[in-house]
Design a protein around this motif. Structure first.
Motif, PDB file in Angstrom:
ATOM      1  N   SER A  25      67.328 -29.951 -11.597  1.00  0.00           N
ATOM      2  CA  SER A  25      67.427 -30.914 -10.507  1.00  0.00           C
ATOM      3  C   SER A  25      66.185 -31.784 -10.492  1.00  0.00           C
ATOM      4  O   SER A  25      65.234 -31.556 -11.233  1.00  0.00           O
ATOM      5  CB  SER A  25      67.591 -30.182  -9.171  1.00  0.00           C
ATOM      6  N   GLY A  26      66.197 -32.776  -9.628  1.00  0.00           N
ATOM      7  CA  GLY A  26      65.076 -33.707  -9.539  1.00  0.00           C
ATOM      8  C   GLY A  26      65.366 -34.989 -10.289  1.00  0.00           C
ATOM      9  O   GLY A  26      66.485 -35.490 -10.254  1.00  0.00           O
ATOM     10  N   ASP A  27      64.377 -35.474 -11.016  1.00  0.00           N
ATOM     11  CA  ASP A  27      64.480 -36.748 -11.734  1.00  0.00           C
ATOM     12  C   ASP A  27      65.170 -36.533 -13.082  1.00  0.00           C
ATOM     13  O   ASP A  27      64.592 -36.775 -14.142  1.00  0.00           O
ATOM     14  CB  ASP A  27      63.091 -37.342 -11.919  1.00  0.00           C
ATOM     15  N   ILE A  28      66.421 -36.053 -13.035  1.00  0.00           N
ATOM     16  CA  ILE A  28      67.093 -35.618 -14.260  1.00  0.00           C
ATOM     17  C   ILE A  28      67.625 -36.776 -15.094  1.00  0.00           C
ATOM     18  O   ILE A  28      67.985 -36.578 -16.250  1.00  0.00           O
ATOM     19  CB  ILE A  28      68.224 -34.632 -13.939  1.00  0.00           C
ATOM     20  N   SER A  29      67.665 -37.969 -14.547  1.00  0.00           N
ATOM     21  CA  SER A  29      68.199 -39.097 -15.313  1.00  0.00           C
ATOM     22  C   SER A  29      67.345 -39.407 -16.531  1.00  0.00           C
ATOM     23  O   SER A  29      67.811 -40.014 -17.491  1.00  0.00           O
ATOM     24  CB  SER A  29      68.314 -40.328 -14.411  1.00  0.00           C
ATOM     25  N   ARG A  30      66.093 -38.999 -16.510  1.00  0.00           N
ATOM     26  CA  ARG A  30      65.185 -39.286 -17.613  1.00  0.00           C
ATOM     27  C   ARG A  30      65.269 -38.247 -18.733  1.00  0.00           C
ATOM     28  O   ARG A  30      64.789 -38.465 -19.824  1.00  0.00           O
ATOM     29  CB  ARG A  30      63.754 -39.327 -17.095  1.00  0.00           C
ATOM     30  N   ILE A  31      65.876 -37.089 -18.457  1.00  0.00           N
ATOM     31  CA  ILE A  31      65.879 -35.992 -19.438  1.00  0.00           C
ATOM     32  C   ILE A  31      66.637 -36.391 -20.696  1.00  0.00           C
ATOM     33  O   ILE A  31      67.784 -36.848 -20.622  1.00  0.00           O
ATOM     34  CB  ILE A  31      66.492 -34.724 -18.837  1.00  0.00           C
ATOM     35  N   ARG A  32      66.022 -36.203 -21.848  1.00  0.00           N
ATOM     36  CA  ARG A  32      66.672 -36.457 -23.125  1.00  0.00           C
ATOM     37  C   ARG A  32      66.882 -35.179 -23.926  1.00  0.00           C
ATOM     38  O   ARG A  32      67.748 -35.132 -24.791  1.00  0.00           O
ATOM     39  CB  ARG A  32      65.819 -37.424 -23.954  1.00  0.00           C
ATOM     40  N   CYS A  33      66.047 -34.183 -23.648  1.00  0.00           N
ATOM     41  CA  CYS A  33      66.106 -32.945 -24.413  1.00  0.00           C
ATOM     42  C   CYS A  33      65.988 -31.755 -23.474  1.00  0.00           C
ATOM     43  O   CYS A  33      65.192 -31.789 -22.524  1.00  0.00           O
ATOM     44  CB  CYS A  33      64.950 -32.838 -25.410  1.00  0.00           C
ATOM     45  N   MET A  34      66.725 -30.719 -23.781  1.00  0.00           N
ATOM     46  CA  MET A  34      66.591 -29.455 -23.065  1.00  0.00           C
ATOM     47  C   MET A  34      66.637 -28.327 -24.071  1.00  0.00           C
ATOM     48  O   MET A  34      67.194 -28.481 -25.170  1.00  0.00           O
ATOM     49  CB  MET A  34      67.700 -29.292 -22.021  1.00  0.00           C
ATOM     50  N   GLY A  35      66.058 -27.199 -23.678  1.00  0.00           N
ATOM     51  CA  GLY A  35      66.059 -26.100 -24.632  1.00  0.00           C
ATOM     52  C   GLY A  35      65.719 -24.775 -23.988  1.00  0.00           C
ATOM     53  O   GLY A  35      65.462 -24.695 -22.779  1.00  0.00           O
ATOM     54  N   TRP A  36      65.736 -23.758 -24.817  1.00  0.00           N
ATOM     55  CA  TRP A  36      65.378 -22.392 -24.424  1.00  0.00           C
ATOM     56  C   TRP A  36      64.285 -21.882 -25.357  1.00  0.00           C
ATOM     57  O   TRP A  36      64.314 -22.152 -26.566  1.00  0.00           O
ATOM     58  CB  TRP A  36      66.571 -21.451 -24.515  1.00  0.00           C
ATOM     59  N   MET A  37      63.370 -21.129 -24.787  1.00  0.00           N
ATOM     60  CA  MET A  37      62.357 -20.431 -25.561  1.00  0.00           C
ATOM     61  C   MET A  37      62.252 -19.024 -25.001  1.00  0.00           C
ATOM     62  O   MET A  37      62.771 -18.734 -23.929  1.00  0.00           O
ATOM     63  CB  MET A  37      61.027 -21.166 -25.486  1.00  0.00           C
ATOM     64  N   ARG A  38      61.598 -18.135 -25.713  1.00  0.00           N
ATOM     65  CA  ARG A  38      61.440 -16.777 -25.222  1.00  0.00           C
ATOM     66  C   ARG A  38      60.081 -16.225 -25.582  1.00  0.00           C
ATOM     67  O   ARG A  38      59.449 -16.676 -26.544  1.00  0.00           O
ATOM     68  CB  ARG A  38      62.539 -15.865 -25.783  1.00  0.00           C
ATOM     69  N   GLN A  39      59.667 -15.239 -24.824  1.00  0.00           N
ATOM     70  CA  GLN A  39      58.426 -14.523 -25.128  1.00  0.00           C
ATOM     71  C   GLN A  39      58.732 -13.045 -25.103  1.00  0.00           C
ATOM     72  O   GLN A  39      59.111 -12.491 -24.049  1.00  0.00           O
ATOM     73  CB  GLN A  39      57.323 -14.862 -24.128  1.00  0.00           C
ATOM     74  N   ARG A  40      58.588 -12.417 -26.240  1.00  0.00           N
ATOM     75  CA  ARG A  40      58.896 -10.998 -26.368  1.00  0.00           C
ATOM     76  C   ARG A  40      57.744 -10.162 -25.842  1.00  0.00           C
ATOM     77  O   ARG A  40      56.592 -10.597 -25.840  1.00  0.00           O
ATOM     78  CB  ARG A  40      59.217 -10.663 -27.828  1.00  0.00           C
ATOM     79  N   PRO A  41      58.004  -8.924 -25.401  1.00  0.00           N
ATOM     80  CA  PRO A  41      56.936  -8.076 -24.864  1.00  0.00           C
ATOM     81  C   PRO A  41      55.864  -7.821 -25.905  1.00  0.00           C
ATOM     82  O   PRO A  41      56.170  -7.542 -27.068  1.00  0.00           O
ATOM     83  CB  PRO A  41      57.670  -6.782 -24.474  1.00  0.00           C
ATOM     84  N   GLY A  42      54.634  -7.953 -25.493  1.00  0.00           N
ATOM     85  CA  GLY A  42      53.526  -7.752 -26.410  1.00  0.00           C
ATOM     86  C   GLY A  42      53.239  -8.950 -27.285  1.00  0.00           C
ATOM     87  O   GLY A  42      52.238  -8.949 -28.018  1.00  0.00           O
ATOM     88  N   GLY A  43      54.088  -9.965 -27.211  1.00  0.00           N
ATOM     89  CA  GLY A  43      53.865 -11.153 -28.033  1.00  0.00           C
ATOM     90  C   GLY A  43      52.942 -12.132 -27.328  1.00  0.00           C
ATOM     91  O   GLY A  43      52.998 -12.275 -26.111  1.00  0.00           O
ATOM     92  N   ASP A  44      52.102 -12.777 -28.097  1.00  0.00           N
ATOM     93  CA  ASP A  44      51.182 -13.722 -27.486  1.00  0.00           C
ATOM     94  C   ASP A  44      51.651 -15.163 -27.632  1.00  0.00           C
ATOM     95  O   ASP A  44      50.962 -16.091 -27.234  1.00  0.00           O
ATOM     96  CB  ASP A  44      49.786 -13.576 -28.091  1.00  0.00           C
ATOM     97  N   ARG A  45      52.827 -15.331 -28.215  1.00  0.00           N
ATOM     98  CA  ARG A  45      53.359 -16.672 -28.380  1.00  0.00           C
ATOM     99  C   ARG A  45      54.813 -16.730 -27.922  1.00  0.00           C
ATOM    100  O   ARG A  45      55.551 -15.764 -28.031  1.00  0.00           O
ATOM    101  CB  ARG A  45      53.304 -17.101 -29.855  1.00  0.00           C
ATOM    102  N   ARG A  46      55.177 -17.882 -27.432  1.00  0.00           N
ATOM    103  CA  ARG A  46      56.570 -18.120 -27.126  1.00  0.00           C
ATOM    104  C   ARG A  46      57.270 -18.634 -28.380  1.00  0.00           C
ATOM    105  O   ARG A  46      56.662 -19.306 -29.209  1.00  0.00           O
ATOM    106  CB  ARG A  46      56.706 -19.112 -25.970  1.00  0.00           C
ATOM    107  N   GLU A  47      58.537 -18.289 -28.490  1.00  0.00           N
ATOM    108  CA  GLU A  47      59.336 -18.674 -29.651  1.00  0.00           C
ATOM    109  C   GLU A  47      60.405 -19.664 -29.222  1.00  0.00           C
ATOM    110  O   GLU A  47      61.081 -19.430 -28.207  1.00  0.00           O
ATOM    111  CB  GLU A  47      60.034 -17.452 -30.259  1.00  0.00           C
ATOM    112  N   PRO A  48      60.616 -20.716 -29.976  1.00  0.00           N
ATOM    113  CA  PRO A  48      61.728 -21.605 -29.660  1.00  0.00           C
ATOM    114  C   PRO A  48      63.045 -20.912 -30.015  1.00  0.00           C
ATOM    115  O   PRO A  48      63.127 -20.226 -31.040  1.00  0.00           O
ATOM    116  CB  PRO A  48      61.476 -22.813 -30.549  1.00  0.00           C
ATOM    117  N   VAL A  49      64.054 -21.086 -29.197  1.00  0.00           N
ATOM    118  CA  VAL A  49      65.345 -20.444 -29.427  1.00  0.00           C
ATOM    119  C   VAL A  49      66.434 -21.469 -29.710  1.00  0.00           C
ATOM    120  O   VAL A  49      67.200 -21.343 -30.665  1.00  0.00           O
ATOM    121  CB  VAL A  49      65.756 -19.587 -28.217  1.00  0.00           C
ATOM    122  N   ALA A  50      66.518 -22.507 -28.882  1.00  0.00           N
ATOM    123  CA  ALA A  50      67.595 -23.491 -29.048  1.00  0.00           C
ATOM    124  C   ALA A  50      67.228 -24.786 -28.336  1.00  0.00           C
ATOM    125  O   ALA A  50      66.395 -24.796 -27.420  1.00  0.00           O
ATOM    126  CB  ALA A  50      68.906 -22.946 -28.491  1.00  0.00           C
TER     127      ALA A  50
END
Length: 127
Positions: A25-50
């Motif tokens: 929600s919000g100023d969504i008219s400007r959005i061009r890209c959306m995605g998912w990322m995850r951070q596994r337990p004990g991991g120090d980095r987030r991973e791109p998913v989709a």
């Protein structure tokens, strides 16, 4: 500003499915890209998913290709991540992200640098 709220996480057994949702929600008219990322337990980095762009072009990480799918409902402003055949290594906090860059193509890792993130939803896969 864009607000993102994830839901749909939980504790499930290996081999089952979950569908994560991200209401935006919000100023969504400007959005061009959306995605998912995850951070596994004990991991120090987030991973791109989709990732998905305004033209419905999708990118999926190699680790989850064939099991996960990204989609969105623009009438309800919800982004989805369908996760099938879940494995223990899919256990992670999953985050939704959105941005309005000049280009939504290129490396999937760009998701990690999107401007707006949600608070995350936990997915735990164990027997």
């Amino acid at each position: 500003q864009v607000q993102l709220v994830e839901s749909g996480g939980g504790s499930v057994q290996p081999g089952t499915s979950l569908r994560l949702s991200c209401a935006y929600s919000g100023d969504i008219s400007r959005i061009r890209c959306m995605g998912w990322m995850r951070q596994r337990p004990g991991g120090d980095r987030r991973e791109p998913v989709a990732r998905i762009d305004v033209n419905e072009v999708r990118s999926i990480a190699d680790l989850v290709r064939g099991r996960f799918a990204i989609s969105r409902d623009t009438t309800q402003n919800i982004l989805y991540l369908q996760m099938n055949d879940l494995k223990p290594e899919d256990t992670a906090m999953y985050y939704c992200a959105a941005d309005y860059p000049s280009s939504c193509s290129g490396a999937l890792s760009k998701v990690l640098y999107f401007r707006y993130w949600g608070q995350g939803t936990q997915v735990t896969v164990s027997s």
